[in-house]
Design an enzyme around this catalytic site. Structure first.
Site, mmCIF file in Angstrom:
data_model
loop_
_atom_site.group_PDB
_atom_site.id
_atom_site.type_symbol
_atom_site.label_atom_id
_atom_site.label_comp_id
_atom_site.label_asym_id
_atom_site.label_seq_id
_atom_site.Cartn_x
_atom_site.Cartn_y
_atom_site.Cartn_z
ATOM 1 N N CYS A 1 39.169 36.063 31.289
ATOM 2 C CA CYS A 1 39.087 37.522 31.446
ATOM 3 C C CYS A 1 38.420 37.902 32.748
ATOM 4 O O CYS A 1 39.047 38.435 33.652
ATOM 5 C CB CYS A 1 38.310 38.106 30.279
ATOM 6 S SG CYS A 1 38.814 37.406 28.722
ATOM 7 N N LYS B 1 40.146 48.956 31.114
ATOM 8 C CA LYS B 1 39.951 47.567 30.709
ATOM 9 C C LYS B 1 39.648 46.659 31.903
ATOM 10 O O LYS B 1 38.698 45.871 31.910
ATOM 11 C CB LYS B 1 41.203 47.072 29.966
ATOM 12 C CG LYS B 1 41.281 45.587 29.766
ATOM 13 C CD LYS B 1 40.197 45.072 28.848
ATOM 14 C CE LYS B 1 39.958 43.607 29.074
ATOM 15 N NZ LYS B 1 39.651 42.878 27.893
HETATM 16 N N1 SAJ Z 1 28.350 34.564 33.085
HETATM 17 C C1 SAJ Z 1 27.377 34.347 34.056
HETATM 18 N N2 SAJ Z 1 26.285 35.166 34.066
HETATM 19 C C2 SAJ Z 1 26.116 36.162 33.149
HETATM 20 C C3 SAJ Z 1 27.107 36.381 32.192
HETATM 21 C C4 SAJ Z 1 28.218 35.564 32.185
HETATM 22 O O1 SAJ Z 1 27.493 33.452 34.900
HETATM 23 O O2 SAJ Z 1 25.084 36.832 33.222
HETATM 24 C C5 SAJ Z 1 29.548 33.712 33.058
HETATM 25 C C6 SAJ Z 1 29.783 33.007 31.725
HETATM 26 O O3 SAJ Z 1 29.051 31.826 31.634
HETATM 27 C C7 SAJ Z 1 31.279 32.793 31.764
HETATM 28 C C8 SAJ Z 1 31.792 34.030 32.478
HETATM 29 O O4 SAJ Z 1 30.688 34.547 33.194
HETATM 30 O O5 SAJ Z 1 31.616 31.648 32.515
HETATM 31 C C9 SAJ Z 1 32.359 35.105 31.565
HETATM 32 O O6 SAJ Z 1 31.629 35.156 30.365
HETATM 33 P P1 SAJ Z 1 31.211 36.497 29.627
HETATM 34 O O7 SAJ Z 1 30.433 36.097 28.424
HETATM 35 O O8 SAJ Z 1 30.535 37.424 30.566
HETATM 36 O O9 SAJ Z 1 32.586 37.195 29.252
HETATM 37 P P2 SAJ Z 1 33.964 36.698 28.582
HETATM 38 O O10 SAJ Z 1 34.916 36.335 29.684
HETATM 39 O O11 SAJ Z 1 33.721 35.690 27.528
HETATM 40 O O12 SAJ Z 1 34.452 38.062 27.900
HETATM 41 C C10 SAJ Z 1 34.665 39.215 28.701
HETATM 42 C C11 SAJ Z 1 33.931 40.406 28.063
HETATM 43 N N3 SAJ Z 1 33.899 41.523 29.009
HETATM 44 C C12 SAJ Z 1 32.766 42.163 29.332
HETATM 45 O O13 SAJ Z 1 31.680 41.866 28.889
HETATM 46 C C13 SAJ Z 1 32.906 43.322 30.263
HETATM 47 C C14 SAJ Z 1 34.633 40.788 26.766
HETATM 48 O O14 SAJ Z 1 34.044 41.960 26.230
HETATM 49 C C15 SAJ Z 1 36.129 41.047 27.021
HETATM 50 O O15 SAJ Z 1 36.805 41.351 25.821
HETATM 51 C C16 SAJ Z 1 36.703 39.761 27.566
HETATM 52 O O16 SAJ Z 1 36.049 39.476 28.797
HETATM 53 C C17 SAJ Z 1 38.203 39.948 27.769
HETATM 54 O O17 SAJ Z 1 38.962 39.422 26.941
HETATM 55 O O18 SAJ Z 1 38.620 40.659 28.669
#
Ligand code: SAJ
Length: 406
Positions: free
Chosen positions: A255, A201
């Protein structure tokens, strides 16, 4: 009957999904306000598909309580924050939940922890509580770890379709847990031991954090080289084995910006790459602030109160503001003389920061430089209203020429 403990972002959709798939469910939260709202058929946060899921669940067997009930299957979904100084995990919410469950749990009950924990936490902090209880009470209780994987914004769909991991001490317990999750989960379910489940995880979120950090570092390099980072990434990603994520104003949420610290906290001498990635992502709000300064200078703008930040949440179309880059940016501004930035987010109804607007038109009227911090659908539908504004697009969402990028 399944008792889900902690009705937050993960617990509530999970409880509803289980009920919608004909499991008898009790959802427990110590916060009376949450329980009262749910009893009054009111959802406590917005999420795509939740309204319908809630309706379906309510038509089946689900009820909400402020204390755990006697049963043989529990799922704990309480938060696991980390200590900002030591970077170590704080398991106290999980442990408190566990302590409330143990006295009412039936003989041979299975307690599944879904909360994300750092590798070793189950053995170091959680198992000892169960073992002490077992030796005092003579009861047998089984532990399992089934870390959640769903992404805010698409939780309901991902709950149904994502593959899952279940860590248990033996196959019988693992199979029992798998059977419950199979009632709704269409994805592949991997059975493993508890420590491997914990590690996978944290590794998943760390992988994403590092990839985003790479994109953010590229954004800084391209800025220095006066190039468009999005064009570079778009073309590089045409390579069949390259998949760079998107640079942005920072990494928020509970996360990805938190879990890598669990590894850094436990293995500080081994986590150089992970640590650097965290530093890069944490530096982005300040980078945006510097960019705002450059653009203001170019346009001979001196008044920060004519600058507006669009978006307060940590990402698009959610109402979650935890670790949000906009809040980080505002926090870092406290060290600068510049103040008065205007802020607006359609998903955030409550008063959260100074100079916060609750109406898009009023907000746009009062700003000359608009900084797109979050790509909510609302702004995408209203791009025509941005005519004449100076725009800094930190998310690469503005479709027309002429805006500034990271
Ligand atoms: N972000 C970027 N660039 C990207 C993707 C995201 O800057 O290309 C930023 C987003 O804007 C945000 C942050 O990163 O601020 C995180 O967003 P996210 O959409 O990547 O992820 P979370 O935090 O909403 O959810 C993550 C997910 N993990 C993965 O994709 C590996 C989700 O599947 C998990 O369940 C969740 O963390 C968790 O609860 O751990």
């Amino acid at each position: 009957m399944i008792n889900v403990i902690g009705l937050g972002y993960i617990g509530l959709p999970t409880a509803l999904m289980l009920a919608a798939h004909d499991n008898e469910v009790v959802g427990t939260d110590i916060k009376k306000e949450i329980v009262d709202n749910l009893k009054g058929k009111k959802l406590t946060f917005e999420e795509q598909g939740m309204e319908e899921l809630f309706k379906t669940a309510l038509s089946k067997k689900i009820r909400f309580e402020t204390a755990p009930v006697a049963t043989d299957f529990y799922i704990i979904t309480t938060p696991t924050p980390y200590d900002a100084k030591t970077k170590k995990i704080d398991c106290s919410y999980v442990i408190n939940a566990l302590k409330s469950v143990l006295p009412v749990a039936l003989e041979h009950a299975v307690i599944v922890v879904e909360s994300t924990v750092s590798p070793g936490s189950m053995d170091n902090f959680i198992r000892p509580v169960v073992e002490e209880y077992m030796s005092n009470s003579g009861k047998t209780i089984h532990l399992a770890h089934a870390p959640e994987r769903i992404i805010p914004g698409n939780m309901v769909h991902e709950l149904l379709t994502n593959a899952r991991t279940i860590g248990a001490d033996d196959e019988t317990v693992g199979e029992k847990v798998k059977q419950i999750y199979t009632s709704f989960c269409q994805g592949e379910i991997s059975l493993t031991d508890i420590k491997t489940a914990e590690m996978t995880k944290v590794v998943e979120n760390t992988f994403r954090d590092i990839n985003i950090a790479f994109a953010n570092e590229l954004a800084k390099i391209c800025r220095e080289a006066n190039m468009n980072v999005h064009e570079v990434i778009r073309i590089a990603n045409k390579h069949p084995r390259v998949n760079i994520l998107s640079p942005g104003p920072g990494v928020g949420g509970h996360c990805i910006s938190v879990d890598p610290w669990f590894l850094v906290g436990e293995y500080p001498y081994l986590t150089k790459l992970i640590y650097q990635a965290r530093q890069i992502n944490d530096s982005m709000p300040e980078f945006v602030l510097r960019r705002i300064g450059e653009i203001m200078e170019k346009h001979d703008l001196h008044d920060f109160s004519r600058v507006g930040l669009y978006g307060l949440t940590y990402k698009e179309n959610v109402d979650d503001i935890r670790e949000s880059p906009t809040l980080q940016l505002l926090e870092s501004m406290k060290n600068h003389l510049a103040t008065g930035l205007k802020v607006y987010d359609p998903m955030v109804k409550r008063e959260l920061v100074q100079n916060q607007y609750h109406d898009l038109d009023a907000f746009l009227k009062d700003v000359d430089l608009l900084v797109l911090m979050v790509g909510h659908d609302e702004i995408k539908k209203n791009f025509s209203k941005l005519n004449g504004k100076i725009i800094l697009d930190t998310r690469n969402i503005f479709p027309l020429e002429g805006c500034y990028t990271l």
